[in-house]
Design a protein around this motif. Structure first.
Motif, PDB file in Angstrom:
ATOM      1  N   ASN A 242      11.014  -4.877 -13.160  1.00 22.23           N
ATOM      2  CA  ASN A 242      10.057  -5.314 -12.306  1.00 22.23           C
ATOM      3  C   ASN A 242       9.362  -3.974 -11.373  1.00 22.23           C
ATOM      4  OD1 ASN A 242       8.965  -7.236 -10.513  1.00 22.23           O
ATOM      5  ND2 ASN A 242      10.671  -7.599  -9.087  1.00 22.23           N
ATOM      6  N   PRO A 243       8.734  -3.305 -11.778  1.00 22.89           N
ATOM      7  CA  PRO A 243       8.223  -2.265 -11.059  1.00 22.89           C
ATOM      8  C   PRO A 243       6.910  -2.681 -10.216  1.00 22.89           C
ATOM      9  CG  PRO A 243       7.391  -1.869 -13.486  1.00 22.89           C
ATOM     10  CD  PRO A 243       8.305  -3.228 -13.472  1.00 22.89           C
ATOM     11  N   PHE A 244       6.870  -1.539  -9.350  1.00 17.32           N
ATOM     12  CA  PHE A 244       5.859  -1.971  -8.305  1.00 17.32           C
ATOM     13  C   PHE A 244       4.737  -0.914  -8.313  1.00 17.32           C
ATOM     14  CE2 PHE A 244       8.559  -5.353  -6.997  1.00 17.32           C
ATOM     15  CZ  PHE A 244       8.047  -5.929  -6.113  1.00 17.32           C
ATOM     16  N   PRO A 245       3.897  -1.021  -9.091  1.00 16.87           N
ATOM     17  CA  PRO A 245       2.631  -0.014  -9.229  1.00 16.87           C
ATOM     18  C   PRO A 245       1.762   0.094  -7.772  1.00 16.87           C
ATOM     19  CG  PRO A 245       2.154  -1.364 -10.915  1.00 16.87           C
ATOM     20  CD  PRO A 245       3.513  -1.883 -10.495  1.00 16.87           C
ATOM     21  N   LEU A 246       1.027   0.910  -7.469  1.00 17.37           N
ATOM     22  CA  LEU A 246       0.109   0.983  -6.417  1.00 17.37           C
ATOM     23  C   LEU A 246      -0.523  -0.464  -6.011  1.00 17.37           C
ATOM     24  CD1 LEU A 246      -0.655   2.538  -3.683  1.00 17.37           C
ATOM     25  CD2 LEU A 246      -2.651   3.288  -5.284  1.00 17.37           C
ATOM     26  N   ALA A 247      -1.136  -0.989  -6.858  1.00 17.54           N
ATOM     27  CA  ALA A 247      -1.865  -2.233  -6.357  1.00 17.54           C
ATOM     28  C   ALA A 247      -0.894  -3.273  -6.004  1.00 17.54           C
ATOM     29  CB  ALA A 247      -2.954  -2.611  -7.712  1.00 17.54           C
ATOM     30  N   ARG A 248       0.389  -3.472  -6.724  1.00 13.60           N
ATOM     31  CA  ARG A 248       1.226  -4.472  -6.480  1.00 13.60           C
ATOM     32  C   ARG A 248       1.925  -4.086  -5.042  1.00 13.60           C
ATOM     33  NH1 ARG A 248       6.613  -6.337  -9.828  1.00 13.60           N
ATOM     34  NH2 ARG A 248       6.815  -8.215  -8.393  1.00 13.60           N
ATOM     35  N   ILE A 249       2.134  -2.633  -4.838  1.00 18.53           N
ATOM     36  CA  ILE A 249       2.681  -2.516  -3.514  1.00 18.53           C
ATOM     37  C   ILE A 249       1.740  -2.886  -2.362  1.00 18.53           C
ATOM     38  CG2 ILE A 249       3.014  -0.321  -2.028  1.00 18.53           C
ATOM     39  CD1 ILE A 249       5.348  -0.736  -4.042  1.00 18.53           C
ATOM     40  N   ILE A 250       0.411  -2.481  -2.486  1.00 20.35           N
ATOM     41  CA  ILE A 250      -0.690  -2.722  -1.363  1.00 20.35           C
ATOM     42  C   ILE A 250      -0.453  -4.372  -1.263  1.00 20.35           C
ATOM     43  CG2 ILE A 250      -2.940  -2.911  -0.813  1.00 20.35           C
ATOM     44  CD1 ILE A 250      -3.130  -0.040  -2.132  1.00 20.35           C
TER      45      ILE A 250
ATOM     46  N   THR B 134       1.759  -6.688  -1.831  1.00 21.57           N
ATOM     47  CA  THR B 134       3.273  -6.967  -1.349  1.00 21.57           C
ATOM     48  C   THR B 134       3.392  -6.562  -0.053  1.00 21.57           C
ATOM     49  OG1 THR B 134       3.960  -7.010  -3.651  1.00 21.57           O
ATOM     50  CG2 THR B 134       5.368  -7.073  -1.885  1.00 21.57           C
ATOM     51  N   TYR B 135       3.022  -5.218   0.380  1.00 19.36           N
ATOM     52  CA  TYR B 135       3.438  -4.710   1.571  1.00 19.36           C
ATOM     53  C   TYR B 135       2.570  -4.679   2.915  1.00 19.36           C
ATOM     54  CZ  TYR B 135       7.841  -3.569  -0.588  1.00 19.36           C
ATOM     55  OH  TYR B 135       9.176  -3.495  -1.170  1.00 19.36           O
ATOM     56  N   GLN B 136       1.138  -4.941   2.335  1.00 17.34           N
ATOM     57  CA  GLN B 136       0.268  -4.746   3.282  1.00 17.34           C
ATOM     58  C   GLN B 136       0.251  -5.975   4.292  1.00 17.34           C
ATOM     59  OE1 GLN B 136      -4.130  -4.864   2.325  1.00 17.34           O
ATOM     60  NE2 GLN B 136      -4.232  -3.047   3.109  1.00 17.34           N
ATOM     61  N   PRO B 137       0.650  -7.151   4.006  1.00 16.38           N
ATOM     62  CA  PRO B 137       0.750  -8.385   4.885  1.00 16.38           C
ATOM     63  C   PRO B 137       1.920  -8.109   5.749  1.00 16.38           C
ATOM     64  CG  PRO B 137       0.466  -9.046   2.617  1.00 16.38           C
ATOM     65  CD  PRO B 137       0.589  -7.406   2.418  1.00 16.38           C
ATOM     66  N   LEU B 138       2.972  -7.491   5.308  1.00 18.13           N
ATOM     67  CA  LEU B 138       3.942  -6.931   6.217  1.00 18.13           C
ATOM     68  C   LEU B 138       3.608  -5.984   7.270  1.00 18.13           C
ATOM     69  CD1 LEU B 138       5.384  -8.250   3.807  1.00 18.13           C
ATOM     70  CD2 LEU B 138       7.146  -6.476   4.033  1.00 18.13           C
ATOM     71  N   VAL B 139       3.026  -4.985   6.825  1.00 17.31           N
ATOM     72  CA  VAL B 139       2.561  -3.951   7.414  1.00 17.31           C
ATOM     73  C   VAL B 139       1.374  -4.225   8.704  1.00 17.31           C
ATOM     74  CG1 VAL B 139       1.232  -1.725   7.436  1.00 17.31           C
ATOM     75  CG2 VAL B 139       2.886  -2.063   6.048  1.00 17.31           C
ATOM     76  N   ARG B 140       0.787  -5.431   8.303  1.00 10.79           N
ATOM     77  CA  ARG B 140      -0.320  -5.908   9.421  1.00 10.79           C
ATOM     78  C   ARG B 140       0.148  -6.902  10.161  1.00 10.79           C
ATOM     79  NH1 ARG B 140      -5.737  -5.941   5.717  1.00 10.79           N
ATOM     80  NH2 ARG B 140      -6.053  -3.908   5.552  1.00 10.79           N
TER      81      ARG B 140
END
Length: 190
Positions: A41-49, A51-57
């Motif tokens: 279940n790796p998280f390449p850059l597109a998946r990181i953004i 997944t994590y952008q809604p948390l960051v925002r």
């Protein structure tokens, strides 16, 4: 910085390509994925953004942070008020009351920093922060029962195994048992 303790500093994750690239580096590393998310279940850059952008925002109750050791970014930690989670997520913790109870999840993404006692300082630091700054009465974490290194770290910090959570988390194609581990704020002497 949110806070600093014993050479470890914490800051909120930023809506910035550098933070996302760091997370992608860590969450595509097979050694890290063995314990966090799963090697399948790796998280390449597109998946990181994604997944994590809604948390960051701030669109999600989970607060994402990066932590540093001697000013070098080495890991990720998130915290959240259980009471702010959707009911289906709250129920997974099998707790009667979730008021002022916070959950945490973390990993050291730079595995050259594993087995050096840094995790203990990180966990103690976030627990102190949650108790002192956010008035938590309990902090919970739910490691896989087979993650003995993490469990030892949490026990060193004062967490105790409260209950077994059977088939709690999907990891590498199988639902794994996890421990619900809890630390309570010490009662004031006043």
């Amino acid at each position: 910085m949110l806070f600093e303790k014993d050479g470890i500093s914490f800051r909120l994750m930023q809506d910035d390509i550098h933070d996302y690239q760091l997370m992608a580096k860590w969450l595509t590393d097979k050694k890290v994925l063995e314990f966090y998310e799963g090697r399948d279940n790796p998280f390449p850059l597109a998946r990181i953004i994604e997944t994590y952008q809604p948390l960051v925002r701030g669109y999600d109750p989970v607060v994402p942070c990066l932590f540093y050791y001697q000013n070098i970014p080495i890991g990720y930690i998130q915290y959240y008020s259980l009471n702010d989670l959707p009911e289906t997520d709250r129920l997974k913790y099998c707790l009667e009351n979730t008021y002022f109870i916070y959950g945490i999840d973390l990993f050291i993404g730079e595995n050259t920093y594993w087995n050096k006692g840094i995790g203990t300082t990180v966990v103690s630091g976030i627990v102190d922060y949650l108790f002192e700054q956010l008035q938590a009465v309990k902090v919970v974490i739910d490691p896989d029962v087979k993650n003995t290194r993490a469990i030892r770290c949490y026990e060193k910090c004062g967490f105790v195994k409260e209950k077994l959570l059977p088939k709690h988390e999907l990891h590498e194609g199988k639902y794994q048992d996890n421990w619900l581990m809890v630390i309570e704020r010490k009662k004031s002497l006043h």
